[in-house]
Design a protein around this motif. Sequence first.
Motif, PDB file in Angstrom:
ATOM      1  N   UNK A 103     -14.611   2.542 -10.651  1.00 50.02           N
ATOM      2  CA  UNK A 103     -13.284   2.021 -11.002  1.00 50.02           C
ATOM      3  C   UNK A 103     -12.644   1.317  -9.807  1.00 50.02           C
ATOM      4  N   UNK A 104     -12.872   1.826  -8.607  1.00 49.32           N
ATOM      5  CA  UNK A 104     -12.300   1.205  -7.426  1.00 49.32           C
ATOM      6  C   UNK A 104     -12.880  -0.183  -7.176  1.00 49.32           C
ATOM      7  N   UNK A 105     -14.116  -0.408  -7.602  1.00 47.41           N
ATOM      8  CA  UNK A 105     -14.744  -1.706  -7.391  1.00 47.41           C
ATOM      9  C   UNK A 105     -14.378  -2.710  -8.478  1.00 47.41           C
ATOM     10  N   UNK A 106     -13.853  -2.237  -9.607  1.00 47.30           N
ATOM     11  CA  UNK A 106     -13.516  -3.125 -10.717  1.00 47.30           C
ATOM     12  C   UNK A 106     -12.134  -3.723 -10.528  1.00 47.30           C
ATOM     13  N   UNK A 107     -11.838  -4.819 -11.211  1.00 47.74           N
ATOM     14  CA  UNK A 107     -10.509  -5.433 -11.094  1.00 47.74           C
ATOM     15  C   UNK A 107      -9.464  -4.608 -11.835  1.00 47.74           C
TER      16      UNK A 107
ATOM     17  N   UNK B 275      -1.522  -1.873  -8.156  1.00 51.67           N
ATOM     18  CA  UNK B 275      -2.848  -1.419  -8.588  1.00 51.67           C
ATOM     19  C   UNK B 275      -3.920  -1.890  -7.617  1.00 51.67           C
ATOM     20  N   UNK B 276      -3.888  -3.157  -7.228  1.00 53.85           N
ATOM     21  CA  UNK B 276      -4.918  -3.675  -6.320  1.00 53.85           C
ATOM     22  C   UNK B 276      -4.881  -2.948  -4.977  1.00 53.85           C
TER      23      UNK B 276
ATOM     24  N   UNK C  27       0.823  -1.210   0.000  1.00 48.29           N
ATOM     25  CA  UNK C  27       0.000   0.000   0.000  1.00 48.29           C
ATOM     26  C   UNK C  27       0.856   1.257   0.000  1.00 48.29           C
ATOM     27  N   UNK C  28       1.929   1.254   0.792  1.00 44.07           N
ATOM     28  CA  UNK C  28       2.808   2.423   0.834  1.00 44.07           C
ATOM     29  C   UNK C  28       3.441   2.661  -0.527  1.00 44.07           C
ATOM     30  N   UNK C  29       3.929   1.604  -1.154  1.00 42.10           N
ATOM     31  CA  UNK C  29       4.520   1.749  -2.479  1.00 42.10           C
ATOM     32  C   UNK C  29       3.507   2.194  -3.517  1.00 42.10           C
ATOM     33  N   UNK C  30       2.253   1.725  -3.376  1.00 38.03           N
ATOM     34  CA  UNK C  30       1.216   2.131  -4.320  1.00 38.03           C
ATOM     35  C   UNK C  30       0.949   3.628  -4.222  1.00 38.03           C
TER      36      UNK C  30
END
Length: 606
Positions: free
Chosen positions: A120-124, A96-97, A34-37
């Motif tokens: 978009x947040x709910x899509x893969x 991305x995830x 998460x930090x890297x994202x």
Amino acid sequence: MDPGKYACRGLAAELADEWVLYCKALALRSPNRSAGAVRSFAAYTDSWLAEQAGAPERKLVRLNGGTVDLTEIIFAWEHDLRGTYPPPSKVGYELVTNLLALIAQRHARTGDLPARLAARAQAPPLFGKPADGPRLDEFSQAERLALRNAARRDIRILEARLAEGQELLRAGRDPRQGGWESVPNLVWAAHSTMLDTAHLRDHLPGSPGRWPAEILEVAAGAPVRLAPQALLGGLAAKVFPREIDLQPFRVLLLLAMSECTPEELLDLTLDDVEFTDGGVRLSQTKHRAGRVRRRLHTSPTPADDSGGNHVFAGEGRWDVPGLLRRLITITDPVRHAYPAAGEWLWAVVEPAGQGRARVAGRRCHFVLDGRRFTDWISQPREGTPALQITRPHDVRRLRKTAKISRVVALGGAVADLAGDDHHVEVFRRHYAHGTTAHVLAGRAVTSAQRKVFASLTRPVFADDAAVEDLGEAAVAEALGLDVATAQAMEEGRLDMGLVNCRDPYASPHTERGQVCHVAPAMCMLCRNAVVFPSHLPRLVLLAEHIERMRDRLPPPQWQAVWGRQAAALAQLFDECAEWMPKARRAAEEGQARLDLPLGMRTEYHR
């Protein structure tokens, strides 16, 4: 994370806040993607805005209320990650995830995101998760023994080096009074944590070439520019372990404990190690599963506790309790000299810093260059050949080797082998695919099949003595016959042209109650067949006929039609070796005749 480093500081701050909440909600104790994202997306957003938007709009990039559509930036970022981390790398997919998870968390918490961004947040992710690479296989038995022997040898060398260092330490004194060109004095300074490279440069000759020979030997011939730091590290290594020095303990413990992962072993503290009269009890924390397990590892004989404190006894055994005692003995000086190292079991001392470097105590990670598992395997060893270990040099293969050793020792079903350490499916997917496990499983299946086929297709052989007394009840019973059937065979009424048949109406190749219609083609593969010595010349002729068929038929077809019968004949001839010379002479002299149906001679030739 400092949002001020990014032009889109508002967006970076919002995502960083979500990252903090995400870590708290999941009680994450270690770094994650998460930090890297957040950092990667904020940096890409800066570059994207520099190309697509003006400076005033750059300040309006927000999760909610901004003038720039973040959905477009996310799509462009995904394409950029695809090029930066091509398959089989999973880094792009994981970044991305994690970013989408943070945005989805914000929407679930506040519900104030634009509809397009929330969707978009709910899509893969735009690209699917790359497939896993080749599965790691265990080390072979020869490799396991080579690793074990090398680790034991290195531990002996380490203990001898530290014992020598203790003698130097007792002989040394403060170099400010005793002089700086004495190795014992320098060892004393390194042990007292007062030494750094600045002291060495100030008090030793400026050119390492003018250093005393014993000091140059400790520096191990390092380049001139790095000589002070190499000398500092060599002096500390006389009395403290380095990270590469503890790899042998890691190797031996992972080979000895099939129920312990490398992460659980590395996270052990002194409080997690409890010595008992019968061995040692470990409290292993598996963070991914959120579970603590306590395992007891026993010693062959109870430990001697006559001294009242056997934790640091340093016993010279190679079992788990003995290795842990020796490891604690070796690392205990680090914890005493450097309290900042905490109570970690794996504690080392190494030079740290640039310019004015000094030694510092810390916990092990085994991830830096020169300190990894592969570096330990590849390091030169005097007097012994280099280790020939197949790649990849992944420490997880040690655990798989230990698991497979347990499979070899215990056998049984997958449910038994998984034990309480794994779910059955986890063991099947990650450990049961090992080469050794496959070989053992194949042998077990083959052995079971051979027993079944032997019970179904093995003809019964009656020697001359049995044939003479065939009418007696005891002999008939020993051959699996009733008296009436034995008498019929003795009279030749059950001769099927190749061998006798105990029950032509109970053939395994036809429906019960119907006379066998596949004799003599399948007689050698029938449990009803009974062979007398007088039948052996016919069987010799049949074997010769089968060999002629080998020259006329393609190998796959010959194997399908004649292969099993050829194997059955070969096994029978081996068991009847004392009768075979006479049978072969009879066949050569024409005393026997082989009557085969026309189909057995011609049908399979086409």
